[in-house]
Enzyme design. Sequence first.
Site, PDB file in Angstrom:
ATOM      1  N   THR A  49      -5.937 -16.529  29.949  1.00  0.00           N
ATOM      2  CA  THR A  49      -4.793 -16.898  30.781  1.00  0.00           C
ATOM      3  C   THR A  49      -4.912 -18.335  31.262  1.00  0.00           C
ATOM      4  O   THR A  49      -3.935 -19.096  31.270  1.00  0.00           O
ATOM      5  CB  THR A  49      -4.679 -15.952  31.987  1.00  0.00           C
ATOM      6  N   HIS A  52      -4.065 -20.683  28.488  1.00  0.00           N
ATOM      7  CA  HIS A  52      -2.609 -20.767  28.300  1.00  0.00           C
ATOM      8  C   HIS A  52      -1.985 -21.730  29.316  1.00  0.00           C
ATOM      9  O   HIS A  52      -1.100 -22.524  28.976  1.00  0.00           O
ATOM     10  CB  HIS A  52      -1.972 -19.389  28.449  1.00  0.00           C
TER      11      HIS A  52
END
Length: 351
Positions: A49, A52
């Site tokens: 995450t 990203h």
Amino acid sequence: MKALWDDGSMLALAKTHPGPGLELIDVPVPSPGPTEVLIKIRSTGICGTDVHIDRWDGWAARTVTTPLVLGHEFCGTIVELGSAVTNLEVGQLVSGEGHYVCGRCRACLAGKRHLCQRTRGIGYHVDGAFCEYFAMPAANIWVHPPELDPDVAAIFDPFGNAVHAALQFPALAEDVLVTGAGPIGIMAALVAKFQGARNVVITDLSDERLALAETLGITSTVNTGQEDLEEVYDRFSMKEGFDIGLEMSGSGAALRSMIDHMTHGGRIALLGTPSQELTVDFSKIIFSMLTIQGVTGRQIFETWYAMNALIRSGLDISGVITHRFPVTEFAEAFAVAGDGRSGKVVMHWEQ
């Protein structure tokens, strides 16, 4: 690093504006509210995450509002208690459940907080723990044994993902297929093996990650870019396919291959998050009577108790951590974490 008492400011790793890249900036040290504790951060893990958000892909652009402090994998020491906190102590080694739930929806009131539809996640919905000091509600705190390696404690969040997926179905004496040899996939394979699975086979396209799995005791590895799964059946005394599948990659090809290689009545847990809509042949699922179970996060706090019990019983996940960096070298740390070949990457906040 600046101390809490120096000038009231601290270092934090943040996304300051939309677009690729992160910055190490000075921000105010938070003051814990009445029901919060203040934690001096020691180690943090880099999650996919976080990668990203660093790269600012489509998901990040849709999800994140800047400015934002990243991070939800952490370990630290409590340095201050809110006025209403009575069940924790200064000096305790802690991590925390990074999902903030509403407490009032049907799922929360039923004790299923991991299913709360109003969940906010630290590090992507609200400011996270990539900072020198982090304030968190006492209700989200998990206390570790003081002797636990802080780097291992920092990755209890992804370890919890692996445990939550691997414990969906009893694995004793079963043949288990794990697709995706990233850190969470490897930890899920370790948990399946620890449960007493007969065979645990892990697949990936990265020789480096498969080699890491082998060094940690998952010796049945398959690079599906070079070898078909059916070719390994004789090697593992298998005839009819796998009993349990743990899909950890988010790859449509991996999921379709897993469905093809399950025995009739097999069970599949899906944790890997696809980057795009997937297509599967539902006739195979129907006529093979497969069970498909989606998995997200951790059961709060049931999975944490399971993680603690596994570690205390001798499961060693420390080898999943392959790289450690001081936070001042965050750019290199994120480059390694995002290259698809490493194990877990940890950043240290104490200098």
